[in-house]
Design a protein around this motif. Structure first.
Motif, mmCIF file in Angstrom:
data_model
loop_
_atom_site.group_PDB
_atom_site.id
_atom_site.type_symbol
_atom_site.label_atom_id
_atom_site.label_comp_id
_atom_site.label_asym_id
_atom_site.label_seq_id
_atom_site.Cartn_x
_atom_site.Cartn_y
_atom_site.Cartn_z
ATOM 1 N N LEU A 193 0.827 -1.201 0.000
ATOM 2 C CA LEU A 193 0.000 0.000 0.000
ATOM 3 C C LEU A 193 0.866 1.258 0.000
ATOM 4 N N THR A 194 1.937 1.233 0.784
ATOM 5 C CA THR A 194 2.849 2.371 0.861
ATOM 6 C C THR A 194 3.473 2.673 -0.499
ATOM 7 N N LEU A 195 3.731 1.652 -1.286
ATOM 8 C CA LEU A 195 4.284 1.842 -2.632
ATOM 9 C C LEU A 195 3.215 2.274 -3.633
ATOM 10 N N PHE A 196 2.009 1.707 -3.508
ATOM 11 C CA PHE A 196 0.948 1.984 -4.477
ATOM 12 C C PHE A 196 0.396 3.406 -4.365
ATOM 13 N N VAL A 197 0.295 3.932 -3.135
ATOM 14 C CA VAL A 197 -0.371 5.229 -2.927
ATOM 15 C C VAL A 197 0.283 6.360 -3.719
ATOM 16 N N PRO A 198 1.608 6.586 -3.627
ATOM 17 C CA PRO A 198 2.186 7.696 -4.403
ATOM 18 C C PRO A 198 2.079 7.498 -5.912
ATOM 19 N N ILE A 199 2.112 6.250 -6.370
ATOM 20 C CA ILE A 199 1.958 5.990 -7.810
ATOM 21 C C ILE A 199 0.547 6.367 -8.251
ATOM 22 N N ALA A 200 -0.456 5.968 -7.450
ATOM 23 C CA ALA A 200 -1.839 6.346 -7.761
ATOM 24 C C ALA A 200 -2.005 7.860 -7.741
ATOM 25 N N ALA A 201 -1.331 8.522 -6.794
ATOM 26 C CA ALA A 201 -1.428 9.986 -6.699
ATOM 27 C C ALA A 201 -0.811 10.660 -7.920
ATOM 28 N N ILE A 202 0.325 10.162 -8.378
ATOM 29 C CA ILE A 202 0.961 10.716 -9.576
ATOM 30 C C ILE A 202 0.027 10.595 -10.774
ATOM 31 N N LEU A 203 -0.631 9.451 -10.890
ATOM 32 C CA LEU A 203 -1.581 9.249 -11.985
ATOM 33 C C LEU A 203 -2.811 10.151 -11.826
ATOM 34 N N LEU A 242 -10.984 7.800 -7.817
ATOM 35 C CA LEU A 242 -11.970 7.608 -6.760
ATOM 36 C C LEU A 242 -13.037 6.606 -7.212
ATOM 37 N N LEU A 243 -13.443 6.725 -8.470
ATOM 38 C CA LEU A 243 -14.459 5.816 -9.011
ATOM 39 C C LEU A 243 -13.912 4.403 -9.186
ATOM 40 N N ILE A 244 -12.683 4.292 -9.679
ATOM 41 C CA ILE A 244 -12.075 2.967 -9.854
ATOM 42 C C ILE A 244 -11.954 2.258 -8.504
ATOM 43 N N VAL A 269 -7.492 0.193 -2.471
ATOM 44 C CA VAL A 269 -7.444 1.250 -1.452
ATOM 45 C C VAL A 269 -6.529 2.374 -1.914
ATOM 46 N N ALA A 270 -5.388 2.022 -2.511
ATOM 47 C CA ALA A 270 -4.439 3.034 -2.980
ATOM 48 C C ALA A 270 -5.044 3.941 -4.038
ATOM 49 N N CYS A 271 -5.920 3.406 -4.873
ATOM 50 C CA CYS A 271 -6.535 4.219 -5.930
ATOM 51 C C CYS A 271 -7.254 5.433 -5.353
ATOM 52 N N PHE A 272 -8.069 5.194 -4.296
ATOM 53 C CA PHE A 272 -8.775 6.358 -3.748
ATOM 54 C C PHE A 272 -7.965 7.071 -2.668
ATOM 55 N N ALA A 273 -7.102 6.339 -1.946
ATOM 56 C CA ALA A 273 -6.298 6.983 -0.901
ATOM 57 C C ALA A 273 -5.302 7.970 -1.501
ATOM 58 N N GLY A 274 -4.811 7.686 -2.696
ATOM 59 C CA GLY A 274 -3.883 8.601 -3.341
ATOM 60 C C GLY A 274 -4.535 9.877 -3.838
ATOM 61 N N ALA A 275 -5.829 9.820 -4.096
ATOM 62 C CA ALA A 275 -6.549 10.978 -4.643
ATOM 63 C C ALA A 275 -7.306 11.775 -3.590
#
Length: 432
Positions: A291-301, A311-313, A348-354
């Protein structure tokens, strides 16, 4: 992490931005480090502060003190929201890290029930309540600060570091807890070993205070200097009622999913699947690291393609795939269980990053910390604090270990439709 490193290298005024990121990051490490070590040592704390002939009763009492912190989060949201909007984000961040550090230190030196009787239990609950106030202001104040100081095209990435700090804090707490248990006997753990992780938290607090003391301050809204009786929270309800409801709806799913997947499922694997506790904790730790790795990647996207798609995904994925992912975890197979929980971590990372950038961009500057704090902490107090209890109740009532998926899917489905009503905020000006 090469993508994340590239983001930092390509950001203008890199040294200033690294300090800003560190300021938002470090406080959340302390907040969630304490969260993790208390949960990890709950059985020990139950024996020492809430003794009973029944070990289960002691454990329940210990987690009752833990839950008391959740009840105080909305109080912290109001208090630190007001400080952040009236006196500045820097003051809110500096105060919140100290309000967590002092009670954490005091827990580490607190006399036990054997020494001062029931007063020990009362003091433990009071200290947890103070920490709950701090948590109610820390996370939202930090991500508002991070997003406001970010370059306009990097807001989601900067805001995501509050979540990265939280997950790193939990991982650090688990690691320290594991070390203490490895190098102490049961007698040493009860006598003095449990105090070490709480006392160690002061080191993180010192670093956090030092970093935050020198951070830049964003200018306050001009209307604050003109209205001495100005109430940011009252203004937030008057001018941003719809946005606060939307933010609460988004965070309802955020709270339920996080506390079910990363807090409750470790116990579920032991009680319902029959996994070894050490193996269940290993799976949870690996998933938290993912999760720690996925969150910043999702945020960059999310900075590139917008907040709303992610958020929808995330919400659609939790609504549709919770039964499948939980089904994967209901096996005596390490690889299958890990695959299921990492699948949850990715969603979780998809919406947590946004989320941090979205919430910050929904509100105007003069009420931003108050509106974000209240709309974030209320659903976490109501739905996050009760998520493990609801999950355990569903399993007991239905007799079906997979019934938890119904709750996850239902909450995520509601949030999905709420997100549809939210306008895309990417590129929106943060200035009034």
């Amino acid at each position: 992490m090469s993508v994340v490193a590239e983001e930092l290298e390509n950001t203008p005024a890199a040294s200033k931005n690294v300090r800003v990121l560190a300021a938002g990051f470090i406080g959340n490490i302390l907040e969630w480090y304490d969260f993790a070590v208390y949960g990890f040592f709950a059985p020990t704390l139950g024996k020492l502060f809430f003794p009973s002939d029944n070990p289960t009763t002691s454990l329940i009492a210990a987690f009752g003190a833990f839950a008391a912190g959740f009840l105080m989060r909305p109080v912290g949201a109001v208090l630190f929201g007001h400080i952040g909007d009236r006196l500045g984000r820097k003051k809110a961040l500096t105060l919140s890290v100290m309000m967590m550090a002092v009670p954490t230190l005091l827990v580490g030196v607190l006399p036990t029930h054997a020494q001062i009787g029931v007063t020990a239990a009362v003091l433990m609950v009071l200290l947890r309540m103070i920490q709950g106030v701090s948590v109610g202001g820390e996370y939202t104040s930090s991500f508002v600060f991070l997003v406001e100081h970010a370059p306009p095209h990097r807001r989601a990435f900067f805001g995501s570091w509050s979540m990265i700090g939280a997950t790193c804090g939990i991982l650090l707490g688990s690691a320290v807890g594991a070390l203490i248990n490895t190098f102490t006997t049961d007698e040493q753990l009860l006598e003095w070993g449990w105090r070490i992780p709480f006392l160690s938290g002061v080191l993180v607090a010192f670093v956090g205070y030092f970093i935050r003391h020198g951070i830049p301050e964003q200018p306050l809204s001009e209307e604050l200097s003109e209205q001495e009786a100005y109430s940011p929270l009252k203004e937030a309800f008057a001018s941003h009622k719809k946005e606060m409801l939307q933010s609460s709806g988004i965070n309802m799913m955020n709270a339920v999913t996080f506390y079910t997947v990363f807090i409750y499922l470790s116990s579920w694997l032991v009680e319902e699947v029959g996994e070894d506790r050490a193996e269940a904790l290993d799976i949870n730790t690996i998933s938290m690291a993912a999760l720690t790795l996925f969150v910043p990647i999702a945020a960059i996207l999310a900075d590139k393609f917008g907040r709303k798609p992610f958020l929808l995904i995330g919400s659609a994925g939790i609504a549709l795939f919770s039964p499948t992912l939980l089904g994967l975890m209901h096996h005596h197979n390490f690889a299958l269980i890990l695959t299921g929980q990492i699948g949850f971590a990715l969603l979780v990372a998809c919406f947590a990053g946004a989320i941090p950038a979205t919430i910050t961009e929904l509100f105007k500057r003069g009420v931003r910390v108050s509106a974000a704090s209240v709309s974030y902490n209320l659903p976490f107090a109501i739905f996050g604090g009760t998520a493990p209890m609801v999950a355990a109740w569903l399993v007991k009532v239905t007799g079906n270990p997979l019934s938890i998926a119904w709750y996850l899917s239902a909450i995520a489905g509601i949030t999905f439709f709420i997100i549809l009503t939210v306008k895309e905020t990417n590129g929106k000006s943060l200035d009034e």
